[in-house]
Design an enzyme around this catalytic site. Structure first.
Site, mmCIF file in Angstrom:
data_model
loop_
_atom_site.group_PDB
_atom_site.id
_atom_site.type_symbol
_atom_site.label_atom_id
_atom_site.label_comp_id
_atom_site.label_asym_id
_atom_site.label_seq_id
_atom_site.Cartn_x
_atom_site.Cartn_y
_atom_site.Cartn_z
ATOM 1 N N LYS A 12 -51.849 6.565 -25.980
ATOM 2 C CA LYS A 12 -50.836 5.706 -25.377
ATOM 3 C C LYS A 12 -49.446 5.934 -25.968
ATOM 4 C CE LYS A 12 -49.344 2.657 -22.551
ATOM 5 N NZ LYS A 12 -49.243 3.016 -21.129
ATOM 6 N N SER A 52 -34.682 28.389 -13.075
ATOM 7 C CA SER A 52 -35.884 27.573 -13.194
ATOM 8 C C SER A 52 -36.185 26.780 -11.927
ATOM 9 C CB SER A 52 -35.775 26.667 -14.416
ATOM 10 O OG SER A 52 -37.056 26.478 -14.977
#
Length: 311
Positions: A180, A128
């Site tokens: 949020k 990765s």
């Protein structure tokens, strides 16, 4: 009076010698080879840990600079400017790491490869984010049974609102801004929130795919087929085009000497020792790409809400 001058001169020489010895000792303890003479050199850089930015360099009784992404970026920058260094052998054994850290280090390797030859030797694991770093190299050599690839993106979000309900624990969230508290462990995620995060993950994934395609000279469509999170042995990675050769460190070094047009260069090693401080115990939080096999192989524990360039 003359005797005093002689004594002062001797003391000055001793002081300079002590300062020089101290500098050499510090550099030696930091895990770097010290080169006092000129000549053609090959830098062997060990990337053998997770790729991340560490903002706490002072934990432990005798703290040392940790081998975070900033360390490697600065090191490669120095090697790029050092005219005596004719090429860089990057020895990789890493599961990847945080997105930004992996991207910045990968761009540094790309920049370095434009100035002098860079060869990657996959010693065990190049997955990765670590593969993102390896991709811009001029040549990649992997051990036959090494693990390469795991190109994909993954985000884990832990939820324990079910357990809290059983324990009779309630959390009241007061917020301004619709998203949020997205990913909050205290409530189920909405379909809209999941779609929003999936879009972000998809964008990051496509950037990764394009990076691999560009630097490995592959088409986007083909790269999408092999960049599905799958891991490959070194031998299979060669077949799909993720590495150039199945071989040993000696093979990688031989190729680098050929690209750098040098013979019997001095080999200078960097980054071999792991410096975590005497009592360092770090959990890495932040933004990164995909987890998986790297956690098993490295025995690393992760915490909620982090997207990573990890295998």
């Amino acid at each position: 009076m003359k005797k005093i001058y002689i004594i002062l001169l001797i003391l000055f020489v001793i002081l300079i010698s002590l300062i020089g010895a101290s500098i050499l000792l510090v550099m030696s303890l930091s895990g770097e080879n010290v080169d006092l003479f000129g000549g053609e050199k090959i830098a062997k850089v060990y990337l053998c840990n997770e790729i991340y930015f560490d903002y706490n360099q002072g934990d432990g009784i005798f703290p040392q600079q940790k081998k975070d992404a900033r360390y490697y970026i600065n090191l490669l920058d120095d090697l790029e400017k050092d005219d005596s260094v004719k090429g860089v052998l990057l020895v990789v054994n890493s599961p990847g790491g945080e997105v930004i850290a992996s991207e910045k280090l990968a761009r540094k390797v790309e920049e370095l490869a434009k100035k002098k030859p860079v060869v990657v030797y996959v010693e065990g694991l190049d997955a990765s984010g670590a593969y993102m770093v390896s991709a811009p190299a001029d040549y990649i050599v992997a051990e036959k049974h090494s693990i390469v690839g795991s190109i994909g993106v993954r985000m884990d979000l832990m939820h324990y609102y079910g357990l809290m309900k059983k324990l009779g624990i309630n959390v009241t969230t007061i917020k301004a801004g619709k998203y949020k508290d997205i990913g909050s462990p205290f409530r189920p995620m909405t379909k809209e929130e999941k779609e929003y995060l999936q879009k972000m993950i998809n964008e990051t994934y496509m950037d990764f795919v394009k990076w691999v395609a560009e630097h490995r000279h592959l088409s986007i469509n083909y790269t999408l087929k092999i960049a599905d999170g799958k891991i490959y042995s070194g031998e299979d990675a060669k077949k799909v085009g993720l590495v150039d050769e199945v071989g040993t460190e000696e093979d990688a070094l031989k190729k680098l000497e050929q690209l750098a047009n040098v013979s019997n260069p001095e080999i200078v090693e960097y980054g071999l020792e792991e410096n975590k401080g005497l009592f360092g115990l770090t959990y890495y939080l932040g933004y990164g790409i995909g987890k998986g096999i790297g956690e098993v192989l490295y025995g690393m524990e992760k915490i909620n809400g982090r997207v990573e360039l990890l295998s």
